[in-house]
Design an enzyme around this catalytic site. Sequence first.
Site, PDB file in Angstrom:
ATOM      1  N   LYS A 157      19.075   5.799  31.658  1.00  0.00           N
ATOM      2  CA  LYS A 157      17.813   5.210  31.163  1.00  0.00           C
ATOM      3  C   LYS A 157      16.811   5.170  32.305  1.00  0.00           C
ATOM      4  O   LYS A 157      16.731   4.191  33.058  1.00  0.00           O
ATOM      5  CB  LYS A 157      18.088   3.806  30.616  1.00  0.00           C
ATOM      6  CG  LYS A 157      16.849   3.038  30.195  1.00  0.00           C
ATOM      7  CD  LYS A 157      17.176   1.846  29.328  1.00  0.00           C
ATOM      8  CE  LYS A 157      15.929   1.031  29.050  1.00  0.00           C
ATOM      9  NZ  LYS A 157      16.117   0.042  27.990  1.00  0.00           N
ATOM     10  N   ARG A 216      13.177 -17.840  19.492  1.00  0.00           N
ATOM     11  CA  ARG A 216      13.788 -16.572  19.942  1.00  0.00           C
ATOM     12  C   ARG A 216      14.758 -16.047  18.885  1.00  0.00           C
ATOM     13  O   ARG A 216      14.782 -14.854  18.578  1.00  0.00           O
ATOM     14  CB  ARG A 216      14.509 -16.764  21.294  1.00  0.00           C
ATOM     15  CG  ARG A 216      13.573 -17.034  22.463  1.00  0.00           C
ATOM     16  CD  ARG A 216      14.285 -16.956  23.805  1.00  0.00           C
ATOM     17  NE  ARG A 216      15.286 -17.988  24.008  1.00  0.00           N
ATOM     18  CZ  ARG A 216      15.053 -19.214  24.459  1.00  0.00           C
ATOM     19  NH1 ARG A 216      13.830 -19.587  24.773  1.00  0.00           N
ATOM     20  NH2 ARG A 216      16.045 -20.090  24.620  1.00  0.00           N
ATOM     21  N   GLU A 219      20.350   2.190  34.297  1.00  0.00           N
ATOM     22  CA  GLU A 219      18.883   2.105  34.296  1.00  0.00           C
ATOM     23  C   GLU A 219      18.311   1.851  35.691  1.00  0.00           C
ATOM     24  O   GLU A 219      18.186   0.708  36.117  1.00  0.00           O
ATOM     25  CB  GLU A 219      18.416   0.990  33.340  1.00  0.00           C
ATOM     26  CG  GLU A 219      16.894   0.851  33.307  1.00  0.00           C
ATOM     27  CD  GLU A 219      16.380  -0.244  32.373  1.00  0.00           C
ATOM     28  OE1 GLU A 219      17.195  -1.028  31.856  1.00  0.00           O
ATOM     29  OE2 GLU A 219      15.157  -0.309  32.183  1.00  0.00           O
ATOM     30  N   LYS A 248      24.144  -2.516  29.402  1.00  0.00           N
ATOM     31  CA  LYS A 248      22.986  -2.073  30.191  1.00  0.00           C
ATOM     32  C   LYS A 248      22.863  -2.857  31.493  1.00  0.00           C
ATOM     33  O   LYS A 248      23.146  -4.054  31.530  1.00  0.00           O
ATOM     34  CB  LYS A 248      21.699  -2.278  29.379  1.00  0.00           C
ATOM     35  CG  LYS A 248      20.456  -1.804  30.118  1.00  0.00           C
ATOM     36  CD  LYS A 248      19.175  -2.292  29.491  1.00  0.00           C
ATOM     37  CE  LYS A 248      18.572  -3.400  30.336  1.00  0.00           C
ATOM     38  NZ  LYS A 248      17.204  -3.765  29.930  1.00  0.00           N
TER      39      LYS A 248
END
Length: 340
Positions: free
Chosen positions: A219, A46, A177, A136
């Site tokens: 978003k 990752r 979002e 976010k």
Amino acid sequence: MSAQELIATAKAMVAEGKGLLAMDESTPTCSKRFEKVGIPQTEEARRSYREMILTTPGLGEFISGVILYDETIRQSRKDGTPFVKVITDAGIIPGIKVDTGAKDMAGHPREKITEGLDGLRDRLAEYSQMGARFAKWRAVITIADGIPSRGCIEANAHALARYAALCQEAGLVPVVEPEVLMDGGHTLERCCEVTEEVLRTVFSQLYTQRVTLEGMILKPNMVLPGKDCPKQDSVEEVADATVTCLLRAVPAAVLGIAFLSGGQSGELASARLNAMNVRFKSRLPWALAFSFARAIQQPALEIWQGEEAHLLAAQQALYHRARCNRAARRGEYNTAMERT
Ligand code: 13P
């Protein structure tokens, strides 16, 4: 942190020709995507994948900000340079996913509620100290027979608004979002109805929680027919339905809207964003930008496959999708670009 500084960050996030790159897949989501293309699901893989993305030469020409995951914001390049420094040196703004995931909602079968408010003030302070300038939080709304319920929409909108207020208190721009999923056989019209109801509820909650609209980014999903709907509407129909829905539900005080891609192909996501900017540009109160994960990363992930030898080709693929999306923001994208 003054409202002026928040607004300046929000403006920079949707600066002309630029958008956000979401690379905040949680470890389970990242593992699923790695498994599909045969990459080992390790912390080092990752890290190495995220290093490939962040060291793409020229990324800052098209990408204003990147959304990181908790593991990633603490990681470094192989040479020891912290990712946050790599990002800011490239002229890109670091952001961080702060929700802790969408969980089954009690009393609401088949629906999800996003968690992560407990302790959020302290986590935001730590992320801000580490260099994050925005955050976010993703809420998930499913369309199926009899859902979404009012209870699910309201609970998710309330959580989004409480998160957004805490972000602004900490000096971070909240990316709000609410994602209406494209899973299912519903029509474009049904997605439009649900998206409008969700957005109206979210903005009502943002007002109640005293969130400064100029200091946040929305978003949303594009308004699309479900993946399994027999009628797949044209690029122009999607563009018209999406912008009509947003014009009804999103206050003009919001500076920017940055779409998620939600499982669309990179080409379709670019074509649809482009059509919105071509057909509506002169009448939009907000910038229409992108905050894609899969629609920017997928080709690069498939090429990279965890191999050092594929690094340059993967970076070229990432650069290409980011460049296509700059063109889409400007209404200058066309499919010929895909052959260059
Ligand atoms: P996709 O563009 O792959 O939908 O991801 C965007 C995102 O950040 C989801 O939370």
